[in-house]
Design a protein around this motif. Structure first.
Motif, PDB file in Angstrom:
ATOM      1  N   UNK A  83      48.093  45.304  32.721  1.00 13.31           N
ATOM      2  CA  UNK A  83      47.782  46.553  33.423  1.00 13.31           C
ATOM      3  C   UNK A  83      46.263  46.710  33.401  1.00 13.31           C
ATOM      4  N   UNK A  84      45.649  46.571  34.561  1.00 11.44           N
ATOM      5  CA  UNK A  84      44.186  46.594  34.664  1.00 11.44           C
ATOM      6  C   UNK A  84      43.661  47.958  35.115  1.00 11.44           C
ATOM      7  N   UNK A  89      35.012  47.478  35.373  1.00 12.91           N
ATOM      8  CA  UNK A  89      34.381  46.398  36.137  1.00 12.91           C
ATOM      9  C   UNK A  89      35.306  45.184  36.091  1.00 12.91           C
ATOM     10  N   UNK A  90      35.285  44.362  37.135  1.00 17.26           N
ATOM     11  CA  UNK A  90      36.116  43.153  37.140  1.00 17.26           C
ATOM     12  C   UNK A  90      35.796  42.197  35.991  1.00 17.26           C
ATOM     13  N   UNK A  91      34.567  42.207  35.509  1.00 14.43           N
ATOM     14  CA  UNK A  91      34.165  41.299  34.442  1.00 14.43           C
ATOM     15  C   UNK A  91      34.954  41.520  33.152  1.00 14.43           C
ATOM     16  N   UNK A  92      35.580  42.668  33.018  1.00 12.24           N
ATOM     17  CA  UNK A  92      36.395  42.927  31.827  1.00 12.24           C
ATOM     18  C   UNK A  92      37.521  41.901  31.690  1.00 12.24           C
ATOM     19  N   UNK A  93      37.991  41.358  32.812  1.00 20.65           N
ATOM     20  CA  UNK A  93      39.014  40.306  32.785  1.00 20.65           C
ATOM     21  C   UNK A  93      38.498  39.120  31.968  1.00 20.65           C
ATOM     22  N   UNK A 117      39.165  42.105  40.356  1.00 20.94           N
ATOM     23  CA  UNK A 117      38.404  41.397  41.382  1.00 20.94           C
ATOM     24  C   UNK A 117      38.793  39.942  41.503  1.00 20.94           C
ATOM     25  N   UNK A 118      37.789  39.107  41.704  1.00 27.77           N
ATOM     26  CA  UNK A 118      38.032  37.676  41.922  1.00 27.77           C
ATOM     27  C   UNK A 118      38.389  36.925  40.638  1.00 27.77           C
TER      28      UNK A 118
END
Length: 156
Positions: A83-84, A89-93, A117-118
């Protein structure tokens, strides 16, 4: 290449659980599934049904605060439920090292994938739950051959 897509009306929470349960027997990991829908649309309920159908007997909770909950299953190694929603920010991935959880015999369900994100792997399938009248509509759409095969196996 024409890919599979189905839509079902789910009148209540029980129907959402049963849909997940019925799909469990035909899932063929590795598979990445995006779970789309507003807050309260039934994404975790669908996951709970899927886990029950796959033989998991323990508690199933939303990973909103933990980011990911992982469940060992008899048929395949693990189901990871991400669960995002809380990502800023996408960088958290990448910071969380979530890529390390994707393995050959895993099923990965990702809520709010756009928040990553990507960095988020592309979906084989998307399950979209939308409030509709007194229940919800569930649309399952395949994006890859692997996703299409899984969905067609379930439908047959």
């Amino acid at each position: 290449m024409e890919l599979a897509k189905i839509t079902r009306f789910l009148p209540d929470e029980e129907a959402t659980l049963k849909l997940g349960e019925s799909w469990a027997a035909s899932i063929m990991p590795p598979l990445v599934v995006y779970l789309q829908g507003d807050l309260g649309a039934g994404k975790t309920t669908f996951t709970r049904g899927l886990l029950r159908g796959a033989g998991y007997q323990g508690a199933v909770k939303s990973p909103t605060y933990t980011i990911v909950e992982s469940y060992p299953l008899p048929r395949f190694t693990l189901l990871h439920h991400f669960d995002l929603y809380r990502f800023t920010t996408p960088e958290e991935w990448e910071d969380a090292g979530l890529d390390d959880l994707f393995a050959d015999n895993c099923l990965c369900l990702i809520e709010w994938p756009e928040q990553g994100g990507s960095f988020v792997p592309p979906a084989d399938l998307t399950v979209t739950l939308q409030h509709h009248e007194s229940g919800r509509n569930c649309t399952i759409e395949a994006h890859t051959d692997k996703g299409r095969k899984s969905l067609e196996t379930w439908l047959n």
